[in-house]
Design an enzyme around this catalytic site. Structure first.
Site, PDB file in Angstrom:
ATOM      1  N   GLU A  37    -115.887 -87.416 -74.458  1.00 51.22           N
ATOM      2  CA  GLU A  37    -116.478 -86.247 -75.111  1.00 51.22           C
ATOM      3  C   GLU A  37    -115.415 -85.690 -76.041  1.00 51.22           C
ATOM      4  OE1 GLU A  37    -117.423 -82.209 -76.077  1.00 51.22           O
ATOM      5  OE2 GLU A  37    -115.880 -82.617 -74.575  1.00 51.22           O
ATOM      6  N   ASP A  55    -114.959 -84.614 -70.116  1.00 54.37           N
ATOM      7  CA  ASP A  55    -115.169 -83.444 -70.964  1.00 54.37           C
ATOM      8  C   ASP A  55    -113.844 -82.955 -71.539  1.00 54.37           C
ATOM      9  OD1 ASP A  55    -116.962 -81.144 -71.831  1.00 54.37           O
ATOM     10  OD2 ASP A  55    -115.417 -80.066 -70.715  1.00 54.37           O
TER      11      ASP A  55
END
Length: 646
Positions: free
Chosen positions: A323, A281
């Site tokens: 991501e 992330d």
């Protein structure tokens, strides 16, 4: 040749179940093959003159990580190495979900495996399930632990049991690794607040505003409405701390090798619990440098490659997803460039594809979609995409301005039109979405809302208009039919398979009401699911239509990501036309009409490409062969065709 390909050669041909000694020998071979590149990357970030002890610690971490890896997972690693780039198979179809909102907890999720199997889902992305603050926590992306399961979802043993059940059923599991930041309640942050200088250096903390002000001169704001600026004052420390996302999310200081080593330890532990894909992330933000945007820096790429190469040594069957919702050329860079080509992330989100699909929904035209995807830099062969229509997050409008200008549109005006179209600012638009993080100074904003509501189903149901309901259903199946045919792993957002609408209840909850993304995070409607087979309504038509497309995808060898894709200009800007594996007999031609009225395509084009013979074509979706008696094939509104090659 990337390192994973070298590891496959070292492993040799799959044979009988290897002994523990053989497994250890293979680990040593992988470590030897990666040693020089790992060493060079490590010392490029952490100079050798000061960090030889840290590098020795890294070597021990790898050995300990392999020692702690369960034998079952070590055998799975070798199986996947034998399969090659296993994640490029056309058999994978994914779903993203919040465990609590989908079914409650991990035990109940295991009970829902038959639901996934019936739909055809064999790849699951579970939103964060590890410990987080009880108050605001950005949907779990403010972490109190990287490996301990939050009690609201169950126990660590529940999770181990779940991963075992998934392996038995052939379901691939993806979990998040919030690599950029922790919560301000994370053990390191609590130590830092208590005055521990060691842990204050795990974050970017400063005694005054001098350094923060220098950073702020070039740092953009991620959440300008709810978290303006990039630093938060911590009274317990009497220091300013970098908080790029939210005030309660503290950015990790990767210039400190102790941070990398600690995070690698967390990564290996998470992998050893049975996770197959690790979603990194916010990896674009990993390295901070004054005078830059502190995004997509070369050091961040080297850091990601270092994580990946270390993970491959210990668990070569586990892969990393990037991501990175950034410009197209920056997205491709996270697969690795130059010496790192194919040695960063194996998978990345195709955010450009998603955003351009929604642009085509609003404009009814596909030229920007074709132009953007056609200009996407080629990715390395061993990599693949995650393709999606919606997710838990917003829809960003990060199109290339030059592509918009080439169409004769003003980029800023066009983005404003898209916000107006999807966010209930135009009376004639069927969409019911919401604005997320509007910046009044720049006019920038993002869009949120469920797939069904953005495509007009919510409004159509309110108006009890059967034609509009049918139109919305067709649009949902068209968009999903497109991503199911595109190269990569298609990811369905839970609820879309039954046409779930916006959930406005978040506006009544204090810790959610300022975050409009919760409009697209509803409680799963199991009452509707229970009636799918007995009732004929929008939910059942969407579900069974999607189920059929998923099954059809898995039957087509030409849809694996080892097969080519070509975008064709049909001469009709309302149509999207692309071809998969067109050089072989497995070729499939996909046609989609984004307009609200019927559109035509020349049969001469279909014939020249090999998808029409003597005026006949075969549509794989309905299984019918039809004849065209003129030079034009008409596609109704939101029509989707998958044509078989003759």
């Amino acid at each position: 040749m990337n390192q994973a390909a070298i590891h496959k050669i070292l492993a040799g041909k799959p044979g009988s179940k290897p002994t523990p000694r053989k497994l250890t020998q293979l680990f040593e071979k992988r470590r030897g093959a990666n040693f020089t590149l790992i060493q060079d990357l490590f010392f490029s970030l952490y100079p050798e003159t000061r960090h030889t002890a840290s590098f020795k610690s890294l070597q021990k971490l790898l050995a300990d990580g392999f020692k702690n890896r369960p034998a079952e997972l070590k055998h799975q690693d070798l199986q996947r190495q034998g399969d090659g780039n296993w994640y490029q198979s056309g058999a994978w179809v994914g779903m993203q979900l919040y465990v609590d909102r989908f079914c409650g907890d991990l035990k109940k999720l295991a009970e829902r495996i038959p639901y996934f199997e019936a739909l055809g889902i064999n790849f699951l992305h579970l939103m964060p399930i590890t410990k987080r603050p009880s108050g605001p926590n950005d949907g779990g992306y403010a972490v109190n632990s990287y490996t301990e399961i939050d009690p609201r979802y169950g126990t660590d043993q529940d999770f181990i049991s779940l991963t075992a059940a998934f392996r038995e059923k052939g379901i691939c599991l993806m979990l998040d690794f919030v690599v950029n930041h922790t919560s301000d309640e994370f053990p390191w942050a609590l130590e830092a607040k208590a005055g521990n200088l060691k842990y204050q250096e795990y974050y970017y903390t400063f005694p005054d505003r001098n350094m923060p002000d220098l950073f702020e001169q070039s740092l953009p704001e991620v959440f300008p409405e709810t978290s303006p600026g990039n630093f938060t004052y911590c009274p317990q420390m009497e220091r300013w701390v970098m908080t790029v996302f939210n005030s309660y999310q503290w950015d990790l200081n990767y210039t400190n090798p102790a941070v990398f080593l600690s995070m690698l330890e967390n990564l290996l532990e998470l992998s050893n619990k049975g996770v197959d894909v690790i979603r990194f992330d916010a990896l674009a933000f990993l390295w901070k440098k004054i005078g830059t945007s502190s995004q997509n820096l070369p050091e961040a790429h080297r850091l990601v490659a270092l994580f990946r190469l270390c993970l491959q040594v210990v668990a070569p069957g586990v892969i990393i997803l990037a991501e990175a919702i950034v410009a197209p050329e920056e997205i491709v860079a996270y697969f690795g460039k130059g010496i790192l080509e194919g040695n960063e992330c194996e998978i990345a989100y195709n955010a450009t594809f998603m955003a351009c699909l929604w642009n085509s929904v609003a404009t009814k035209k596909t030229r920007l979609l074709r132009q953007s995807l056609g200009n996407l830099p080629p990715k390395p062969d061993p990599s693949t995409w995650i393709n999606y229509v919606r997710c838990h997050d917003d829809i960003g409008l990060g199109f290339d301005d030059s592509h918009i200008s080439a169409l004769g549109w003003d980029p800023q005006t066009h983005r404003r039109f898209l916000l107006d179209y999807f966010c209930q600012r135009l009376e004639w638009s069927p969409a019911k979405g919401a604005v997320f993080m509007y910046n009044p100074f720049t006019g920038d904003g993002r869009i949120t809302g469920s797939t069904a509501s953005l495509l007009g189903l919510e409004r159509a149901l309110e108006e009890e208009d059967a034609l509009k309901i049918s139109s919305a259903e067709a649009k949902i199946l068209m968009l999903y039919g497109i991503i199911l045919a595109a190269p990569g792993i298609p990811l369905i957002y839970a609820g879309d398979e039954i046409g779930m609408l916006n959930d406005y209840s978040y506006m009544e909850e204090a810790d959610k009401m300022m975050d409009s993304r919760w409009i697209n995070r509803p409680i799963h409607d199991w009452d509707t699911v229970s009636g799918l087979s007995s009732e004929k309504n929008h939910a059942s038509r969407i579900y069974f239509g999607l189920q059929h497309l998923i099954a059809l995808r898995k039957q087509q060898p030409g849809l694996a990501d080892v097969c080519s894709i070509h975008y064709h200009d049909s001469g009709n800007n309302h149509l999207l036309v692309f071809e998969r594996d067109g050089e072989t007999d497995n070729g499939i031609l996909i046609l989609a009409n984004f307009d609200e009225s019927p559109q035509v395509v020349r049969t001469a084009l279909l014939g020249a490409l090999g998808y029409m013979r003597e005026g006949q074509f075969h549509n794989l979706i309905d299984g019918k062969t039809k004849k065209v008696r003129s030079g034009l094939l008409e596609l109704p509104p939101a029509e989707l065709l998958w044509l078989r090659k003759y």
